[in-house]
Scaffold this motif. Structure first.
Motif, PDB file in Angstrom:
ATOM      1  N   UNK A  27       0.851  -1.189   0.000  1.00 40.44           N
ATOM      2  CA  UNK A  27       0.000   0.000   0.000  1.00 40.44           C
ATOM      3  C   UNK A  27       0.887   1.238   0.000  1.00 40.44           C
ATOM      4  N   UNK A  28       0.412   2.340  -0.583  1.00 39.56           N
ATOM      5  CA  UNK A  28       1.247   3.549  -0.583  1.00 39.56           C
ATOM      6  C   UNK A  28       1.393   4.160   0.807  1.00 39.56           C
ATOM      7  N   UNK A  29       2.507   4.845   0.996  1.00 34.88           N
ATOM      8  CA  UNK A  29       2.724   5.646   2.199  1.00 34.88           C
ATOM      9  C   UNK A  29       2.486   7.104   1.819  1.00 34.88           C
ATOM     10  N   UNK A  30       1.601   7.762   2.528  1.00 32.00           N
ATOM     11  CA  UNK A  30       1.276   9.158   2.158  1.00 32.00           C
ATOM     12  C   UNK A  30       2.206  10.175   2.819  1.00 32.00           C
ATOM     13  N   UNK A  31       2.699   9.822   4.002  1.00 29.57           N
ATOM     14  CA  UNK A  31       3.531  10.787   4.736  1.00 29.57           C
ATOM     15  C   UNK A  31       4.682  10.068   5.422  1.00 29.57           C
ATOM     16  N   UNK A  32       5.741  10.827   5.679  1.00 29.29           N
ATOM     17  CA  UNK A  32       6.867  10.277   6.438  1.00 29.29           C
ATOM     18  C   UNK A  32       7.165  11.210   7.613  1.00 29.29           C
ATOM     19  N   UNK A  33       7.200  10.646   8.811  1.00 30.48           N
ATOM     20  CA  UNK A  33       7.629  11.384  10.007  1.00 30.48           C
ATOM     21  C   UNK A  33       8.956  10.798  10.469  1.00 30.48           C
ATOM     22  N   UNK A  34       9.880  11.662  10.866  1.00 30.44           N
ATOM     23  CA  UNK A  34      11.188  11.197  11.342  1.00 30.44           C
ATOM     24  C   UNK A  34      11.450  11.765  12.729  1.00 30.44           C
ATOM     25  N   UNK A  35      11.884  10.892  13.643  1.00 29.11           N
ATOM     26  CA  UNK A  35      12.056  11.281  15.046  1.00 29.11           C
ATOM     27  C   UNK A  35      13.493  11.657  15.394  1.00 29.11           C
ATOM     28  N   UNK A  36      14.293  11.994  14.389  1.00 33.72           N
ATOM     29  CA  UNK A  36      15.621  12.518  14.649  1.00 33.72           C
ATOM     30  C   UNK A  36      16.754  11.514  14.537  1.00 33.72           C
ATOM     31  N   UNK A  37      17.980  12.027  14.648  1.00 33.34           N
ATOM     32  CA  UNK A  37      19.209  11.275  14.358  1.00 33.34           C
ATOM     33  C   UNK A  37      19.179  10.726  12.934  1.00 33.34           C
ATOM     34  N   UNK A  38      18.978  11.658  12.015  1.00 34.95           N
ATOM     35  CA  UNK A  38      19.057  11.327  10.587  1.00 34.95           C
ATOM     36  C   UNK A  38      20.498  10.948  10.253  1.00 34.95           C
ATOM     37  N   UNK A  39      21.426  11.665  10.871  1.00 35.44           N
ATOM     38  CA  UNK A  39      22.846  11.470  10.546  1.00 35.44           C
ATOM     39  C   UNK A  39      23.633  10.996  11.772  1.00 35.44           C
ATOM     40  N   UNK A  40      24.938  10.792  11.560  1.00 32.75           N
ATOM     41  CA  UNK A  40      25.817  10.280  12.622  1.00 32.75           C
ATOM     42  C   UNK A  40      25.994   8.782  12.480  1.00 32.75           C
TER      43      UNK A  40
END
Ligand code: ZN
Length: 241
Positions: A27-40
């Motif tokens: 099924x498609x995903x309509x939105x993306x939420x990210x809770x941090x620590x994208x990098x490192x």
């Protein structure tokens, strides 16, 4: 509407792409939420940021994002984390650094408060126990709380306690009792399961699902070795610790 919730991607593009593919398989995903620590920690900070931007992801700031952006110092980081943080800062465009610097530390979305650590300490506090979940609920008007930071995937339901996913994940109903959800870490799991972790929040079904997916761990490890990231950070991906 299905919302993909990710956290602690840590510059692991192989894991992030596997999560996107798995989440969108049926099924498609309509939105993306990210809770941090994208990098490192990982080898592909710019690619992970670009993948999130491409999907118009909404993100909050984690302690590693704040460190790479120069908002906090590296004194509270261990040697390897500090090493990786300095390397990461050199790989990013000035736009990327500015993006990380501008991320909010808290966000409210529907019934959820989003925070990397906990409402008590958005960047650094580790929320892992039932008592800490109760404290989190006391500190917010939002009914439910989404956290990352520990790299452990779990759910807490008021009156019931901490629930860990089984081999096929975990499904939690929304609106029955207050929840704390940690989707786990995409790029550096520490709960002894090396698979990439994520959550799907379905607001039609009023459910949150916790999932895991295999990714090409050795490809990430090779990329880390190629750029000279510390061996301790490379080997831990195999065991998920
Ligand atoms: Zn993290």
């Amino acid at each position: 509407m299905r919302t993909l919730v990710v956290s602690d991607i840590h510059s692991n593009i192989e894991a992030l792409n596997a999560v996107f593919a798995d989440a969108e398989e049926h099924e498609p995903v309509e939105r993306v939420l990210c809770l941090g620590d994208i990098v490192g920690y990982g080898p592909a900070p710019m690619a992970c940021l670009e993948a999130l931007w491409e999907r118009h992801a909404v993100s909050i700031q984690g302690n590693h994002d704040a460190a790479v952006a120069g908002i906090i110092g590296l004194d509270d980081f261990n040697f390897y984390a500090a090493e990786a943080s300095r390397w990461t800062a050199q790989q990013l465009s000035s736009d990327a650094i500015q993006y990380l610097a501008d991320l909010p530390q808290e966000l409210v979305d529907d019934s959820f408060l989003l925070v990397h650590g906990s409402p008590k300490g958005p960047l650094w506090d580790y929320l892992i126990s039932y008592g800490q979940a109760v404290e989190a609920w006391e500190r917010t008007d939002s009914s439910d709380v989404l956290v990352g930071h520990t790299h452990f995937q779990f759910a807490v339901e008021a009156g019931r306690g901490v629930e860990h996913p089984g081999p096929n994940g975990l499904a939690m109903p929304l609106g029955h009792a207050r929840l704390v959800i940690n989707p786990g870490s995409v790029g550096q799991p520490r709960d002894s399961d090396p698979r990439a972790a994520y959550a799907i929040y379905d607001d039609d079904a009023r459910m949150v699902y916790l999932h895991r997916v295999w990714y090409d761990i050795s490809a990430t490890q090779r990329a880390m070795a190629d750029v000279g990231l510390p061996e301790a950070l490379i080997s831990r991906l195999s065991s998920g610790q």
